[in-house]
Scaffold this motif. Structure first.
Motif, PDB file in Angstrom:
ATOM      1  N   ILE A 146       0.827  -1.204   0.000  1.00 19.58           N
ATOM      2  CA  ILE A 146       0.000   0.000   0.000  1.00 19.58           C
ATOM      3  C   ILE A 146       0.864   1.258   0.000  1.00 19.58           C
ATOM      4  O   ILE A 146       0.378   2.346   0.266  1.00 19.58           O
ATOM      5  CB  ILE A 146      -1.030   0.051   1.157  1.00 19.58           C
ATOM      6  CG1 ILE A 146      -0.358   0.016   2.511  1.00 19.58           C
ATOM      7  CG2 ILE A 146      -2.059  -1.045   1.024  1.00 19.58           C
ATOM      8  CD1 ILE A 146      -1.318   0.330   3.650  1.00 19.58           C
ATOM      9  N   GLY A 147       2.132   1.089  -0.294  1.00 21.87           N
ATOM     10  CA  GLY A 147       2.988   2.249  -0.537  1.00 21.87           C
ATOM     11  C   GLY A 147       3.772   2.764   0.658  1.00 21.87           C
ATOM     12  O   GLY A 147       4.318   3.859   0.602  1.00 21.87           O
TER      13      GLY A 147
ATOM     14  N   SER B  79       6.507   4.068  -3.892  1.00 21.12           N
ATOM     15  CA  SER B  79       5.313   4.204  -3.054  1.00 21.12           C
ATOM     16  C   SER B  79       4.124   4.714  -3.851  1.00 21.12           C
ATOM     17  O   SER B  79       3.032   4.177  -3.777  1.00 21.12           O
ATOM     18  CB  SER B  79       5.583   5.178  -1.910  1.00 21.12           C
ATOM     19  OG  SER B  79       6.571   4.675  -1.076  1.00 21.12           O
ATOM     20  N   THR B  83       0.475   2.833  -4.736  1.00 17.42           N
ATOM     21  CA  THR B  83      -0.864   3.241  -4.332  1.00 17.42           C
ATOM     22  C   THR B  83      -1.831   3.161  -5.513  1.00 17.42           C
ATOM     23  O   THR B  83      -3.032   3.097  -5.318  1.00 17.42           O
ATOM     24  CB  THR B  83      -0.884   4.681  -3.782  1.00 17.42           C
ATOM     25  OG1 THR B  83      -0.455   5.565  -4.812  1.00 17.42           O
ATOM     26  CG2 THR B  83      -0.012   4.827  -2.554  1.00 17.42           C
ATOM     27  N   VAL B 106      -5.170   3.391   7.172  1.00 11.80           N
ATOM     28  CA  VAL B 106      -3.765   3.710   7.408  1.00 11.80           C
ATOM     29  C   VAL B 106      -3.035   4.097   6.114  1.00 11.80           C
ATOM     30  O   VAL B 106      -2.231   5.027   6.109  1.00 11.80           O
ATOM     31  CB  VAL B 106      -3.044   2.560   8.155  1.00 11.80           C
ATOM     32  CG1 VAL B 106      -2.922   1.317   7.296  1.00 11.80           C
ATOM     33  CG2 VAL B 106      -1.693   2.992   8.630  1.00 11.80           C
ATOM     34  N   GLY B 107      -3.362   3.427   5.025  1.00  8.17           N
ATOM     35  CA  GLY B 107      -2.715   3.774   3.761  1.00  8.17           C
ATOM     36  C   GLY B 107      -3.082   5.171   3.314  1.00  8.17           C
ATOM     37  O   GLY B 107      -2.255   5.929   2.826  1.00  8.17           O
ATOM     38  N   ARG B 110      -1.412   7.724   5.985  1.00 11.32           N
ATOM     39  CA  ARG B 110       0.048   7.726   6.080  1.00 11.32           C
ATOM     40  C   ARG B 110       0.733   7.890   4.736  1.00 11.32           C
ATOM     41  O   ARG B 110       1.808   8.459   4.648  1.00 11.32           O
ATOM     42  CB  ARG B 110       0.541   6.420   6.710  1.00 11.32           C
ATOM     43  CG  ARG B 110       0.137   6.264   8.140  1.00 11.32           C
ATOM     44  CD  ARG B 110       1.022   7.099   9.020  1.00 11.32           C
ATOM     45  NE  ARG B 110       0.509   7.100  10.377  1.00 11.32           N
ATOM     46  CZ  ARG B 110       1.153   7.621  11.403  1.00 11.32           C
ATOM     47  NH1 ARG B 110       2.324   8.190  11.222  1.00 11.32           N
ATOM     48  NH2 ARG B 110       0.629   7.583  12.598  1.00 11.32           N
ATOM     49  N   VAL B 111       0.116   7.317   3.679  1.00 10.00           N
ATOM     50  CA  VAL B 111       0.792   7.360   2.385  1.00 10.00           C
ATOM     51  C   VAL B 111       0.218   8.471   1.503  1.00 10.00           C
ATOM     52  O   VAL B 111       0.948   9.290   0.980  1.00 10.00           O
ATOM     53  CB  VAL B 111       0.698   6.002   1.674  1.00 10.00           C
ATOM     54  CG1 VAL B 111       1.464   6.040   0.358  1.00 10.00           C
ATOM     55  CG2 VAL B 111       1.258   4.893   2.564  1.00 10.00           C
ATOM     56  N   ARG B 113      -1.616  10.816   2.656  1.00 14.05           N
ATOM     57  CA  ARG B 113      -1.687  12.003   3.508  1.00 14.05           C
ATOM     58  C   ARG B 113      -3.058  12.677   3.470  1.00 14.05           C
ATOM     59  O   ARG B 113      -3.178  13.907   3.434  1.00 14.05           O
ATOM     60  CB  ARG B 113      -0.614  13.029   3.146  1.00 14.05           C
ATOM     61  CG  ARG B 113       0.786  12.455   3.156  1.00 14.05           C
ATOM     62  CD  ARG B 113       1.763  13.404   3.839  1.00 14.05           C
ATOM     63  NE  ARG B 113       2.998  12.719   4.163  1.00 14.05           N
ATOM     64  CZ  ARG B 113       3.229  12.122   5.326  1.00 14.05           C
ATOM     65  NH1 ARG B 113       2.329  12.146   6.286  1.00 14.05           N
ATOM     66  NH2 ARG B 113       4.364  11.506   5.552  1.00 14.05           N
ATOM     67  N   LEU B 159      -7.475   2.950  -1.362  1.00 13.50           N
ATOM     68  CA  LEU B 159      -6.510   3.871  -1.969  1.00 13.50           C
ATOM     69  C   LEU B 159      -6.955   4.257  -3.383  1.00 13.50           C
ATOM     70  O   LEU B 159      -6.254   4.982  -4.068  1.00 13.50           O
ATOM     71  CB  LEU B 159      -5.122   3.222  -2.024  1.00 13.50           C
ATOM     72  CG  LEU B 159      -4.481   2.904  -0.678  1.00 13.50           C
ATOM     73  CD1 LEU B 159      -3.172   2.164  -0.870  1.00 13.50           C
ATOM     74  CD2 LEU B 159      -4.227   4.169   0.122  1.00 13.50           C
TER      75      LEU B 159
END
Lengths: 267, 249
Positions: A146-147, B79, B83, B106-107, B110-111, B113, B159
């Motif tokens: 998931i990156g 990253s 996604t 969480v993805g 955190r990823v 944002r 995502l």
């Protein structure tokens, strides 16, 4: 003048009255050394454990790889050195060595904190490494997919799980530290053992004094062990979960209509 | 026009593990809205292939183009690419320290944002979609296999990826729970999501796939529409594999 005590328990009571303050102070110093030492030791352990588990793959640049190799070698040396020598000797070397070789006049207390911390850190580094390695690699894969990068994966996924697994070991270390800070008496840190020795010397009542000391040590370790159990229980979380059958955000139109929306956008 | 539709292109992909050659030059492309099913015997390299697509395994050589751009050249940091290419695993791999809702958030936080509230809304949207919205407070170990896999699909979908990779999503499930996961996958396919699915569910491949790729010994042995593959395969190895499969079932 009061009459001198005769029986064992009278002596214990008498010594407590006379030296209660010293015992308390000694116990406080011991507890402080153990808590702060374990805490800083854990931090050191986490940092070292983290660095040692950074993945080095075929994509890692040559410079980075050499750098990691050197850092890892140094950290390995640290762990082996401080696990492989007794804390009592480390205390002597650090305290007197810093004075005679580096001309640093650190207080005995500071040397005490330093020695307990880096000693615990060496043990914790291995514990953390083990804790990280014990987590299913699938967790890392899912995080990567998931990156998440290495840092985020560790911070959000791996470390929280590893921490729960190594809680018993942290507790072990804390209890060991409460007892083992007694070796710091060799550099005159006024922890519980050192204070007891001074108190015992006055009336030559070693058994009575160390009986009290014994009880104090046990009360401290037992309390700490129960508190840690409680914290572990808290970390487990509730055993059951509640179904959430009503959510205010639920689309009032019923079945969530995303797919069609998406299709229309694409056209 | 052709180029716009093409979302993934894989050219001459090779992967070695030590001396063993697992993938021996794979070429195929995926268009927007395609459902590509990859079938083949165990050990033929299906999982390795799908794991190479989002670089969980680093290909030994070969290129992957995402929307016409070479992934390794364009994305310094994989990253961002990851996604856009979601992944669902055979073993679910839900984060066991998080609740169902947190797994799906969480993805995003955190990823990508995103802020908590919009992440929560998106997560809920997909959890409703897979029918797991009631279970947002549960931890993964409290769920059944089928439920876990549906949450895993919601986590990947949260995502809002452009391609979803599914690596044997039903192989670890009891036959009883296979249906619930397949029906979610069918709905996603009908909704127009681009998917690449490694699967042993021939019925799913037959109904939902727009293209079936049969992999044998590290090469694509046959690539065709499901009608051709299942009714009239050109390659004798495909025929053999499918007949063996039918016998076993």
């Amino acid at each position: 003048m009061t009459t001198m005590p005769t029986t064992f328990f009278e002596w214990v009571f008498f010594l407590l009255q006379q030296y209660g303050g010293i015992f308390v102070k000694g116990a406080v110093v011991t507890l402080l050394l153990a808590l702060v030492g374990t805490f800083i030791g854990c931090l050191i352990g986490f940092v070292v454990g983290l660095i040692q588990t950074i993945p080095v793959g075929p994509n890692t640049g040559a410079g980075k790889r050499v750098f990691y190799k050197i850092v890892r070698w140094l950290l390995d040396a640290y762990v082996e050195l401080f696990r492989g020598t007794p804390m009592i000797v480390q205390a002597m070397v650090v305290y007197y060595g810093s004075m005679s070789v580096f001309d640093i006049d650190m207080s005995a207390m500071f040397a005490g904190f330093l020695v307990v911390s880096i000693n615990t850190g060496a043990y914790m580094a291995e514990t953390v490494r083990g804790g990280i390695n014990s987590i299913d690699p699938g967790q890392t894969e899912a995080a990567t997919a998931i990156g998440m990068n290495h840092y985020k994966t560790m911070r959000c996924v791996i470390l929280p799980q590893a921490l729960r697994n190594i809680m018993p070991q942290i507790g072990n270390n804390l209890i060991i530290n409460i007892k083992d800070t007694s070796v710091l008496n060799v550099i005159s840190v006024t922890e519980l053992y050192f204070s007891s020795k001074s108190a015992a010397g006055v009336y030559y009542k070693y058994f009575e004094v160390f009986f009290i000391t014994c009880v104090i040590y046990f009360v401290m370790t037992f309390t700490v062990s129960r508190i840690l159990r409680w914290i572990e229980g808290r970390m487990e979380g509730p055993r059951d979960y509640q179904l959430v059958t009503y959510d205010p955000m639920h689309d009032p139109c019923g079945h969530f209509p995303l797919p069609t929306i998406k299709k229309e956008q694409e056209k | 026009m052709e180029q716009d539709k093409r979302i993934l292109q894989i050219t001459n992909l090779r992967k070695n593990f030590g001396d063993r050659e697992i993938l021996k030059g794979i070429d195929f492309s995926v268009d927007k809205g395609d459902v590509v099913c990859i079938i083949g015997p165990s050990g033929s390299g299906k999982s390795t292939l799908i794991r190479c697509i989002n670089f969980l395994e680093t290909p030994t050589s070969g290129d992957i183009y995402f929307k016409g751009e070479n992934v390794l050249a364009k994305y310094n940091d994989l990253s961002l690419y990851r996604t856009k290419v979601g992944m669902v695993f055979q073993q679910f791999n839900l984060f066991s320290n998080m609740s169902v809702l947190e797994n799906c958030m969480v993805g995003q936080t955190r990823v990508l944002r995103k802020d908590k509230e919009s992440a929560r809304q998106t997560a809920m949207k997909y959890l409703y979609y897979v029918g797991m919205a009631d279970y947002i407070n549960a931890k993964p170990h409290q769920l059944s296999g089928g439920q876990k896999q549906r949450v895993a699909i919601a986590r990947a979908m949260a995502l809002e990826p452009e391609v979803l990779l599914l690596d044997e999503p039903t192989s670890a499930l009891d036959s009883e729970m296979v249906g619930e996961v397949l029906s979610v996958m069918r709905e996603l396919a009908e909704a127009g999501l681009t998917m690449i699915v490694v699967t042993h569910e021939m019925a799913f491949a037959r109904e939902a796939a727009s293209k079936v790729i049969f992999i044998d010994q590290g090469v694509i042995a046959e690539e065709a529409t499901p009608e051709v593959i299942f009714k009239n395969p050109a390659n004798p190895r495909t025929r053999e594999f499918l007949s063996r499969f039918n016998q076993n079932n």
